[in-house]
Design a protein around this motif. Structure first.
Motif, PDB file in Angstrom:
ATOM      1  N   MET A 174      44.099  41.484  39.857  1.00 47.64           N
ATOM      2  CA  MET A 174      44.758  40.899  40.725  1.00 47.64           C
ATOM      3  C   MET A 174      45.805  42.093  41.892  1.00 47.64           C
ATOM      4  O   MET A 174      45.851  41.691  42.440  1.00 47.64           O
ATOM      5  CB  MET A 174      45.217  39.643  40.679  1.00 47.64           C
ATOM      6  CG  MET A 174      44.551  38.404  39.658  1.00 47.64           C
ATOM      7  SD  MET A 174      43.483  38.179  41.622  1.00 47.64           S
ATOM      8  CE  MET A 174      45.675  37.565  42.150  1.00 47.64           C
ATOM      9  N   VAL A 175      45.957  43.054  40.570  1.00 52.67           N
ATOM     10  CA  VAL A 175      46.989  43.757  41.029  1.00 52.67           C
ATOM     11  C   VAL A 175      46.618  44.750  42.069  1.00 52.67           C
ATOM     12  O   VAL A 175      46.826  45.089  43.616  1.00 52.67           O
ATOM     13  CB  VAL A 175      48.016  44.423  40.087  1.00 52.67           C
ATOM     14  CG1 VAL A 175      49.216  45.954  40.764  1.00 52.67           C
ATOM     15  CG2 VAL A 175      48.391  44.174  39.925  1.00 52.67           C
ATOM     16  N   MET A 176      44.960  44.818  41.868  1.00 54.48           N
ATOM     17  CA  MET A 176      44.318  45.688  42.705  1.00 54.48           C
ATOM     18  C   MET A 176      44.067  45.616  44.367  1.00 54.48           C
ATOM     19  O   MET A 176      44.007  45.538  45.277  1.00 54.48           O
ATOM     20  CB  MET A 176      42.578  46.019  42.325  1.00 54.48           C
ATOM     21  CG  MET A 176      43.774  47.276  40.831  1.00 54.48           C
ATOM     22  SD  MET A 176      41.776  48.425  40.161  1.00 54.48           S
ATOM     23  CE  MET A 176      41.500  49.106  41.152  1.00 54.48           C
ATOM     24  N   LEU A 177      43.550  44.449  43.734  1.00 58.83           N
ATOM     25  CA  LEU A 177      42.583  43.457  45.280  1.00 58.83           C
ATOM     26  C   LEU A 177      44.249  42.969  45.970  1.00 58.83           C
ATOM     27  O   LEU A 177      44.222  43.627  47.582  1.00 58.83           O
ATOM     28  CB  LEU A 177      42.161  42.162  44.479  1.00 58.83           C
ATOM     29  CG  LEU A 177      41.099  41.847  44.496  1.00 58.83           C
ATOM     30  CD1 LEU A 177      40.515  40.233  44.042  1.00 58.83           C
ATOM     31  CD2 LEU A 177      39.821  42.204  45.795  1.00 58.83           C
ATOM     32  N   THR A 178      45.683  42.486  45.350  1.00 63.51           N
ATOM     33  CA  THR A 178      46.794  42.636  46.136  1.00 63.51           C
ATOM     34  C   THR A 178      46.394  43.857  47.609  1.00 63.51           C
ATOM     35  O   THR A 178      47.269  44.145  48.518  1.00 63.51           O
ATOM     36  CB  THR A 178      47.921  42.266  45.747  1.00 63.51           C
ATOM     37  OG1 THR A 178      47.669  41.403  45.273  1.00 63.51           O
ATOM     38  CG2 THR A 178      48.747  41.796  46.523  1.00 63.51           C
ATOM     39  N   LEU A 179      47.014  44.863  46.311  1.00 57.88           N
ATOM     40  CA  LEU A 179      47.446  46.122  46.815  1.00 57.88           C
ATOM     41  C   LEU A 179      46.473  46.750  47.648  1.00 57.88           C
ATOM     42  O   LEU A 179      46.434  47.178  48.724  1.00 57.88           O
ATOM     43  CB  LEU A 179      47.703  47.186  45.716  1.00 57.88           C
ATOM     44  CG  LEU A 179      47.645  49.008  46.001  1.00 57.88           C
ATOM     45  CD1 LEU A 179      48.911  48.775  47.057  1.00 57.88           C
ATOM     46  CD2 LEU A 179      48.380  49.607  44.924  1.00 57.88           C
ATOM     47  N   LEU A 180      44.879  46.621  47.898  1.00 59.00           N
ATOM     48  CA  LEU A 180      43.886  46.418  48.465  1.00 59.00           C
ATOM     49  C   LEU A 180      44.141  46.408  50.012  1.00 59.00           C
ATOM     50  O   LEU A 180      44.093  46.643  50.768  1.00 59.00           O
ATOM     51  CB  LEU A 180      42.573  46.221  48.331  1.00 59.00           C
ATOM     52  CG  LEU A 180      41.319  46.836  48.553  1.00 59.00           C
ATOM     53  CD1 LEU A 180      40.955  48.397  49.133  1.00 59.00           C
ATOM     54  CD2 LEU A 180      39.319  46.391  48.353  1.00 59.00           C
ATOM     55  N   LEU A 235      33.700  40.597  42.107  1.00 59.63           N
ATOM     56  CA  LEU A 235      32.548  39.961  41.222  1.00 59.63           C
ATOM     57  C   LEU A 235      33.531  40.505  39.868  1.00 59.63           C
ATOM     58  O   LEU A 235      33.229  39.303  38.829  1.00 59.63           O
ATOM     59  CB  LEU A 235      31.349  41.226  41.240  1.00 59.63           C
ATOM     60  CG  LEU A 235      30.032  41.063  42.504  1.00 59.63           C
ATOM     61  CD1 LEU A 235      29.597  41.844  41.912  1.00 59.63           C
ATOM     62  CD2 LEU A 235      29.554  39.020  42.524  1.00 59.63           C
ATOM     63  N   LEU A 236      34.436  41.214  39.703  1.00 54.38           N
ATOM     64  CA  LEU A 236      34.596  41.324  38.523  1.00 54.38           C
ATOM     65  C   LEU A 236      36.292  40.317  37.873  1.00 54.38           C
ATOM     66  O   LEU A 236      36.204  39.351  36.712  1.00 54.38           O
ATOM     67  CB  LEU A 236      35.515  43.028  38.473  1.00 54.38           C
ATOM     68  CG  LEU A 236      34.290  43.816  38.083  1.00 54.38           C
ATOM     69  CD1 LEU A 236      36.093  44.968  38.532  1.00 54.38           C
ATOM     70  CD2 LEU A 236      33.657  43.544  37.079  1.00 54.38           C
ATOM     71  N   LEU A 237      36.699  40.197  39.465  1.00 50.58           N
ATOM     72  CA  LEU A 237      37.357  39.084  38.593  1.00 50.58           C
ATOM     73  C   LEU A 237      37.035  37.090  38.773  1.00 50.58           C
ATOM     74  O   LEU A 237      37.512  36.666  37.684  1.00 50.58           O
ATOM     75  CB  LEU A 237      38.399  38.751  39.940  1.00 50.58           C
ATOM     76  CG  LEU A 237      39.480  37.589  40.239  1.00 50.58           C
ATOM     77  CD1 LEU A 237      40.312  38.457  39.132  1.00 50.58           C
ATOM     78  CD2 LEU A 237      40.582  38.047  41.746  1.00 50.58           C
ATOM     79  N   LEU A 238      35.652  36.779  39.351  1.00 51.30           N
ATOM     80  CA  LEU A 238      35.045  35.874  39.129  1.00 51.30           C
ATOM     81  C   LEU A 238      34.126  35.865  37.591  1.00 51.30           C
ATOM     82  O   LEU A 238      33.386  35.390  37.281  1.00 51.30           O
ATOM     83  CB  LEU A 238      33.902  35.814  40.231  1.00 51.30           C
ATOM     84  CG  LEU A 238      35.111  35.663  41.315  1.00 51.30           C
ATOM     85  CD1 LEU A 238      33.066  34.908  42.548  1.00 51.30           C
ATOM     86  CD2 LEU A 238      35.591  34.340  41.318  1.00 51.30           C
ATOM     87  N   ILE A 294      48.933  44.210  30.280  1.00 54.02           N
ATOM     88  CA  ILE A 294      48.422  43.211  30.794  1.00 54.02           C
ATOM     89  C   ILE A 294      47.469  42.680  30.916  1.00 54.02           C
ATOM     90  O   ILE A 294      46.587  43.442  30.649  1.00 54.02           O
ATOM     91  CB  ILE A 294      49.473  43.059  32.196  1.00 54.02           C
ATOM     92  CG1 ILE A 294      48.759  44.602  32.398  1.00 54.02           C
ATOM     93  CG2 ILE A 294      50.906  43.077  32.861  1.00 54.02           C
ATOM     94  CD1 ILE A 294      48.901  45.512  34.297  1.00 54.02           C
ATOM     95  N   SER A 295      46.847  41.667  30.995  1.00 55.05           N
ATOM     96  CA  SER A 295      45.632  41.541  31.195  1.00 55.05           C
ATOM     97  C   SER A 295      44.379  41.871  32.379  1.00 55.05           C
ATOM     98  O   SER A 295      44.871  42.143  33.099  1.00 55.05           O
ATOM     99  CB  SER A 295      44.920  39.649  31.090  1.00 55.05           C
ATOM    100  OG  SER A 295      45.274  39.781  32.079  1.00 55.05           O
ATOM    101  N   PHE A 296      43.085  42.071  31.688  1.00 51.50           N
ATOM    102  CA  PHE A 296      42.437  42.846  32.920  1.00 51.50           C
ATOM    103  C   PHE A 296      42.211  42.395  34.227  1.00 51.50           C
ATOM    104  O   PHE A 296      42.139  42.735  34.809  1.00 51.50           O
ATOM    105  CB  PHE A 296      40.971  42.755  32.205  1.00 51.50           C
ATOM    106  CG  PHE A 296      39.868  43.633  32.879  1.00 51.50           C
ATOM    107  CD1 PHE A 296      39.687  45.160  33.020  1.00 51.50           C
ATOM    108  CD2 PHE A 296      39.114  42.646  33.253  1.00 51.50           C
ATOM    109  CE1 PHE A 296      38.903  45.226  34.196  1.00 51.50           C
ATOM    110  CE2 PHE A 296      37.996  43.690  33.904  1.00 51.50           C
ATOM    111  CZ  PHE A 296      38.026  44.760  34.125  1.00 51.50           C
ATOM    112  N   GLN A 297      42.585  41.105  33.578  1.00 52.33           N
ATOM    113  CA  GLN A 297      42.442  39.903  35.087  1.00 52.33           C
ATOM    114  C   GLN A 297      43.344  40.135  35.753  1.00 52.33           C
ATOM    115  O   GLN A 297      43.353  40.088  37.545  1.00 52.33           O
ATOM    116  CB  GLN A 297      42.227  38.574  34.616  1.00 52.33           C
ATOM    117  CG  GLN A 297      40.807  38.469  34.241  1.00 52.33           C
ATOM    118  CD  GLN A 297      39.057  38.514  34.838  1.00 52.33           C
ATOM    119  OE1 GLN A 297      40.020  38.301  36.433  1.00 52.33           O
ATOM    120  NE2 GLN A 297      38.704  38.904  34.159  1.00 52.33           N
ATOM    121  N   ALA A 298      44.699  40.713  35.186  1.00 58.83           N
ATOM    122  CA  ALA A 298      45.859  40.685  36.398  1.00 58.83           C
ATOM    123  C   ALA A 298      46.498  42.552  36.983  1.00 58.83           C
ATOM    124  O   ALA A 298      46.067  42.511  38.002  1.00 58.83           O
ATOM    125  CB  ALA A 298      47.110  40.970  34.862  1.00 58.83           C
TER     126      ALA A 298
END
Length: 331
Positions: free
Chosen positions: A302-308, A223-226, A295-299
Motif C-alpha cells: 500500500m505504501v509503495m502504491l501510494t508513493l508510486l 496483483l500482489l495486493l489482491l 509492518i505487514s506485507f500488504q501494508a
C-alpha cells in the motif's frame, strides 16, 4: 555485530563516492562525445546510460544463476563455495579498479569552446563549496519534483530484494527458486535498460518511457495486493517468474531514465544532482529494511502504491513545467 556494522558503514561510504562519480563521469563523457561527433545530446546521454545499466544488471543475472546452482546442489553454506565466490568477487573488483586507471579526462564545453579540466580543479573545492553544491540542488523546484520518483526507485529496490523474495518467491517455489527468480529479474532489467536507453532522446521520450515503467510497476503491485495467484506447479512458477520480469522491466526504466534526466536538467551541478539521487535512494532502502519487520506485507504494498502515484504525478508536473519552458537541453 562489532565487525558487521562498521563494515556496513564503510561500504556505504565508499559506495556513495563511486556512484556519484559514476553518474557525473558518464554524463560528462556522453555530453562531450555528442559535441565531438555532432550528435543529439539527449540521445547520447540516453544511450550511455542504457548501455551502462544494461551491463551493470548482468551481476543480478550471473550472480543469481550461481546462487541457484549452489542451492539446488544442496551446498548452501558450504565453506568451499563461499570462498570461491569471494575469490570471483575480488577478481572482478580488482579488474574493474585497474580499468578505471585508463579513464581519461574530458574537456568542459562552454560557449567559448572547450576548456581543459585542470587536475587541481576538484581538489581546490572546499568542503563549504561542496556542501553548498549538495544543498543547492534542494532549492531547485525541478529537483524537488524528481525526489519522490527517486525515493520510489529506492523503495522498489528494497522491496524486490527483501519483501518479494521472502513473501512471494520463497512460499511458492522455495528457497532454491530465489536465485532463478532474481536471475530473470536481472535479465529483463538489463534488456529493458538497453532498450530504454536507445529510445531516449529528450524529455518527451523520457516521459513516455517512465509512464510505461510506472504502469508495469503498478500492475505488479495491484496483483500482489489482491493476492492474485496461479495454481501451484509449473504454471505457478511461471507466474512468479513473470512478476519478477515485470519488476525488472520497471527497474530498468527508472534507473536509465532517472540518470539521463538528471544529466540533462542539471548539467551545471551534476555532482549535487547525483548525490541527491543516492541520498534519497539509500534513505528509502534503509527505511524498508528497518521498518519492514514491524509492518505487514500488504501494508508495504500500500505504501509503495501510494508513493508510486504521488511520484508519478510529481514527475508529470515536472515534465509539463520544463516542457512549457522549452529548454533546449531537453527538447
Amino acid at each position: 555485530m562489532y565487525t558487521l556494522v562498521p563494515a556496513s558503514v564503510y561500504l556505504g561510504f565508499c559506495a556513495s563516492i563511486l556512484w556519484v562519480g559514476q553518474g557525473t563521469y558518464l554524463t560528462s563523457t556522453a555530453r562531450s562525445h555528442a559535441i565531438d561527433n555532432n550528435f543529439h545530446e539527449g540521445a547520447v546521454i540516453g544511450d550511455f546510460n542504457g548501455e551502462f545499466w544494461g551491463v551493470y544488471t548482468l551481476h543480478q543475472f550471473i550472480g543469481n544463476l550461481i546462487t541457484f546452482a549452489l542451492l539446488s546442489d544442496g551446498q548452501e553454506g558450504s565453506t568451499n563455495g563461499t570462498t570461491l565466490l569471494f575469490v570471483v568477487f575480488l577478481s572482478v573488483m580488482t579488474f574493474g579498479a585497474i580499468l578505471t586507471c585508463f579513464l581519461h579526462k574530458r574537456g568542459d564545453y562552454s560557449k567559448g569552446g572547450y576548456k581543459h579540466l585542470d587536475a587541481g580543479t576538484g581538489q581546490s573545492k572546499s568542503l563549504k563549496s561542496l556542501c553548498r553544491s549538495l544543498t543547492g540542488a534542494l532549492s531547485d523546484v525541478k529537483m524537488l519534483l524528481i525526489i519522490p520518483l527517486i525515493a520510489y526507485s529506492g523503495l522498489q529496490h528494497a522491496f524486490v530484494w527483501a519483501e518479494f523474495t521472502k513473501y512471494v518467491v520463497t512460499p511458492e517455489i522455495g528457497v532454491s527458486g530465489v536465485g532463478i527468480a532474481m536471475a530473470v529479474y536481472g535479465a529483463f532489467d538489463g534488456i529493458c535498460s538497453l532498450v530504454a536507453g536507445r529510445l531516449t532522446f529528450g524529455l518527451t521520450s523520457i516521459t513516455s518511457i517512465v509512464s510505461f515503467g510506472a504502469f508495469v510497476q503498478a500492475v505488479v503491485l495491484i496483483l500482489l495486493l489482491l493476492d492474485f495467484s496461479m495454481s501451484s506447479g509449473f504454471i505457478g512458477t511461471l507466474y512468479i517468474l513473470f512478476l519478477a520480469a515485470l519488476l525488472g522491466i520497471g527497474d530498468g526504466v527508472l534507473m536509465t531514465q532517472l540518470n539521463a534526466l538528471l544529466g540533462m536538467l542539471f548539467k551545471h551541478d551534476m555532482e549535487g544532482a547525483f548525490a541527491q539521487l543516492k541520498i534519497w535512494q539509500s534513505a528509502t532502502i534503509a527505511m524498508v529494511f528497518f521498518l519492514a519487520p514491524y509492518i505487514s506485507f500488504q501494508a508495504v504494498i500500500m505504501v509503495m502504491l501510494t508513493l508510486l502515484c504521488l511520484s508519478f504525478c510529481s514527475f508529470l508536473w515536472l515534465a509539463l513545467k520544463v516542457g512549457n519552458a522549452s529548454s533546449p537541453s531537453t527538447s
